[in-house]
Design a protein around this motif. Structure first.
Motif, PDB file in Angstrom:
ATOM      1  N   CYS A 150      -7.574 -32.345  -0.066  1.00 36.58           N
ATOM      2  CA  CYS A 150      -6.938 -31.177   0.550  1.00 36.58           C
ATOM      3  C   CYS A 150      -5.448 -31.126   0.209  1.00 36.58           C
ATOM      4  O   CYS A 150      -4.770 -32.154   0.236  1.00 36.58           O
ATOM      5  CB  CYS A 150      -7.090 -31.224   2.063  1.00 36.58           C
ATOM      6  N   ASP A 151      -4.976 -29.925  -0.071  1.00 35.19           N
ATOM      7  CA  ASP A 151      -3.541 -29.692  -0.285  1.00 35.19           C
ATOM      8  C   ASP A 151      -2.940 -30.779  -1.172  1.00 35.19           C
ATOM      9  O   ASP A 151      -2.025 -31.504  -0.767  1.00 35.19           O
ATOM     10  CB  ASP A 151      -2.813 -29.638   1.061  1.00 35.19           C
ATOM     11  N   PRO A 152      -3.428 -30.911  -2.402  1.00 34.88           N
ATOM     12  CA  PRO A 152      -3.064 -32.072  -3.221  1.00 34.88           C
ATOM     13  C   PRO A 152      -1.600 -32.090  -3.629  1.00 34.88           C
ATOM     14  O   PRO A 152      -1.003 -31.059  -3.929  1.00 34.88           O
ATOM     15  CB  PRO A 152      -3.967 -31.922  -4.444  1.00 34.88           C
ATOM     16  N   TRP A 170     -12.366 -29.941 -15.112  1.00 32.40           N
ATOM     17  CA  TRP A 170     -13.403 -29.144 -14.473  1.00 32.40           C
ATOM     18  C   TRP A 170     -12.931 -28.716 -13.099  1.00 32.40           C
ATOM     19  O   TRP A 170     -11.988 -29.276 -12.547  1.00 32.40           O
ATOM     20  CB  TRP A 170     -14.706 -29.945 -14.362  1.00 32.40           C
ATOM     21  N   ARG A 171     -13.571 -27.721 -12.571  1.00 32.73           N
ATOM     22  CA  ARG A 171     -13.291 -27.253 -11.221  1.00 32.73           C
ATOM     23  C   ARG A 171     -14.607 -27.162 -10.466  1.00 32.73           C
ATOM     24  O   ARG A 171     -15.564 -26.543 -10.941  1.00 32.73           O
ATOM     25  CB  ARG A 171     -12.602 -25.890 -11.239  1.00 32.73           C
ATOM     26  N   ARG A 172     -14.653 -27.783  -9.288  1.00 35.96           N
ATOM     27  CA  ARG A 172     -15.859 -27.755  -8.464  1.00 35.96           C
ATOM     28  C   ARG A 172     -15.497 -27.167  -7.111  1.00 35.96           C
ATOM     29  O   ARG A 172     -14.488 -27.530  -6.521  1.00 35.96           O
ATOM     30  CB  ARG A 172     -16.423 -29.173  -8.314  1.00 35.96           C
ATOM     31  N   ALA A 173     -16.318 -26.242  -6.602  1.00 35.69           N
ATOM     32  CA  ALA A 173     -16.079 -25.617  -5.307  1.00 35.69           C
ATOM     33  C   ALA A 173     -16.908 -26.301  -4.231  1.00 35.69           C
ATOM     34  O   ALA A 173     -17.883 -27.018  -4.523  1.00 35.69           O
ATOM     35  CB  ALA A 173     -16.437 -24.129  -5.364  1.00 35.69           C
ATOM     36  N   VAL A 222      -9.331 -36.363   2.020  1.00 30.68           N
ATOM     37  CA  VAL A 222      -7.979 -36.917   1.950  1.00 30.68           C
ATOM     38  C   VAL A 222      -6.985 -35.775   1.808  1.00 30.68           C
ATOM     39  O   VAL A 222      -7.223 -34.818   1.073  1.00 30.68           O
ATOM     40  CB  VAL A 222      -7.833 -37.916   0.785  1.00 30.68           C
ATOM     41  N   GLU A 223      -5.882 -35.906   2.527  1.00 31.74           N
ATOM     42  CA  GLU A 223      -4.888 -34.829   2.581  1.00 31.74           C
ATOM     43  C   GLU A 223      -3.570 -35.276   1.964  1.00 31.74           C
ATOM     44  O   GLU A 223      -2.991 -36.282   2.378  1.00 31.74           O
ATOM     45  CB  GLU A 223      -4.659 -34.419   4.033  1.00 31.74           C
ATOM     46  N   SER A 264     -18.124 -39.910 -11.452  1.00 30.58           N
ATOM     47  CA  SER A 264     -19.401 -40.092 -10.759  1.00 30.58           C
ATOM     48  C   SER A 264     -19.408 -39.596  -9.325  1.00 30.58           C
ATOM     49  O   SER A 264     -20.473 -39.260  -8.799  1.00 30.58           O
ATOM     50  CB  SER A 264     -19.817 -41.570 -10.791  1.00 30.58           C
ATOM     51  N   VAL A 265     -18.253 -39.559  -8.659  1.00 30.75           N
ATOM     52  CA  VAL A 265     -18.194 -39.066  -7.280  1.00 30.75           C
ATOM     53  C   VAL A 265     -17.923 -37.574  -7.296  1.00 30.75           C
ATOM     54  O   VAL A 265     -16.918 -37.138  -7.864  1.00 30.75           O
ATOM     55  CB  VAL A 265     -17.087 -39.780  -6.486  1.00 30.75           C
ATOM     56  N   PRO A 266     -18.782 -36.746  -6.696  1.00 30.30           N
ATOM     57  CA  PRO A 266     -18.496 -35.311  -6.617  1.00 30.30           C
ATOM     58  C   PRO A 266     -17.139 -35.085  -5.942  1.00 30.30           C
ATOM     59  O   PRO A 266     -16.894 -35.576  -4.833  1.00 30.30           O
ATOM     60  CB  PRO A 266     -19.646 -34.764  -5.769  1.00 30.30           C
ATOM     61  N   LEU A 267     -16.258 -34.375  -6.612  1.00 27.55           N
ATOM     62  CA  LEU A 267     -14.874 -34.237  -6.175  1.00 27.55           C
ATOM     63  C   LEU A 267     -14.487 -32.763  -6.130  1.00 27.55           C
ATOM     64  O   LEU A 267     -14.689 -32.032  -7.094  1.00 27.55           O
ATOM     65  CB  LEU A 267     -13.958 -34.994  -7.145  1.00 27.55           C
ATOM     66  N   VAL A 268     -13.935 -32.346  -4.979  1.00 30.82           N
ATOM     67  CA  VAL A 268     -13.518 -30.955  -4.783  1.00 30.82           C
ATOM     68  C   VAL A 268     -12.063 -30.940  -4.334  1.00 30.82           C
ATOM     69  O   VAL A 268     -11.649 -31.776  -3.526  1.00 30.82           O
ATOM     70  CB  VAL A 268     -14.394 -30.250  -3.727  1.00 30.82           C
ATOM     71  N   VAL A 269     -11.299 -29.998  -4.852  1.00 29.88           N
ATOM     72  CA  VAL A 269      -9.922 -29.778  -4.404  1.00 29.88           C
ATOM     73  C   VAL A 269      -9.885 -28.431  -3.689  1.00 29.88           C
ATOM     74  O   VAL A 269     -10.296 -27.412  -4.248  1.00 29.88           O
ATOM     75  CB  VAL A 269      -8.941 -29.786  -5.594  1.00 29.88           C
ATOM     76  N   GLU A 270      -9.405 -28.438  -2.438  1.00 30.23           N
ATOM     77  CA  GLU A 270      -9.442 -27.203  -1.635  1.00 30.23           C
ATOM     78  C   GLU A 270      -8.385 -27.252  -0.545  1.00 30.23           C
ATOM     79  O   GLU A 270      -7.879 -28.322  -0.195  1.00 30.23           O
ATOM     80  CB  GLU A 270     -10.844 -27.039  -1.018  1.00 30.23           C
TER      81      GLU A 270
END
Length: 268
Positions: A151-153, A106-109, A124-125, A172-178
């Motif tokens: 961030c910047d995974p 999935w992708r979450r913004a 986390v960077e 369960s934890v809302p997770l975003v990659v950005e």
């Protein structure tokens, strides 16, 4: 219909499951692996639409597996029964427990996050080790963080070892990659202060106000936080070190900082 039974190590499905340990095949297929009773259970609890569930009774550790398999099937997962050797081939644990699911990525913004008036966030960077990222997710869940932003995974959040180390908390934890720049702008728009952990800071983490709308910023294992976050964060803090070591494992440092925030926010 009864589950399809697979015994051959050369079966195409067995080969595909082995391929899904690597990122490119996962991304191309848009799926990832979820291994283990606890992890599959948490995926089902969070209504993740498991596509397939592979199971091997010879590896079961308890008596609750049949009920979980039935629940997965009722939720729409296609079932496959594997022989002991076939499951050992597809499992990535040294001692598997006989359950392996295929779940959709999935992708979450950032805009998808629904936050309370005083959000408690973890950023986390460039975390490099999947086990650390999974442990960090588990810690964020335990601390009650409202979201984790990666961030910047460097590590894929769908790496099997992230799922394993998080014990299924990934669901369960809302997770975003950005990207970091977009995250900083979003945090400022939301009025969220940033607390950057770095050995070069003068203020101890425990002497800093970690209440209110706040994001803890953690850097990579090898290099720590980038110059971008060090320059743009509101409050640089350090964890005092009494011995010869000048830093902690990033997952351990995250736990220490998050639970100091938990202590302060609960005291208020």
């Amino acid at each position: 219909m009864p589950p399809e039974r697979i015994t051959s190590l050369q079966n195409p499905r067995v080969k595909q499951l082995v391929k899904l340990r690597d990122r490119r095949p996962r991304d191309e297929a848009g799926v990832f692996l979820v291994e283990g009773y606890r992890e599959v259970r948490r995926a089902l609890e969070k209504k993740v639409a498991l596509q397939e569930l592979y199971f091997a009774p010879d590896w079961f550790l308890g008596e609750n597996e049949p009920a979980l398999i039935a629940e997965a099937e009722a939720a729409g997962a296609r079932l496959f029964e594997l022989s002991k050797d076939a499951f050992a081939k597809v499992a990535y644990r040294e001692r598997p427990d006989g359950l392996l699911a295929v779940a959709p990525q999935w992708r979450r913004a950032l805009s998808d996050l629904v936050l309370p008036p005083e959000p408690f966030l973890l950023v986390v960077e460039a975390i490099e080790k999947p086990g650390n990222l999974g442990t960090i997710l588990r810690s964020a869940d335990a601390a009650g963080c409202h979201a984790v932003i990666v961030c910047d995974p460097v590590t894929d959040i769908f790496n099997p070892n992230v799922v394993r180390a998080s014990t299924g908390v990934l669901f369960s934890v809302p997770l975003v990659v950005e990207e970091s720049a977009n995250v900083l702008q979003w945090l400022r728009e939301k009025g969220v202060k940033t607390v950057a952990t770095t050995p070069s800071a003068t203020a101890p983490y425990s002497d800093t106000d970690l209440r209110g709308p706040m994001a803890v910023i953690m850097g990579s294992e090898q290099y720590g936080l980038s110059e971008f976050w060090l320059k743009n964060s509101d409050f640089p803090v350090r964890i005092p070190m009494a011995g010869q070591a000048d830093s902690l494992n990033v997952a351990m440092a995250t736990i220490i900082t998050l639970f100091e925030a938990v202590r302060q926010r609960a005291a208020r």
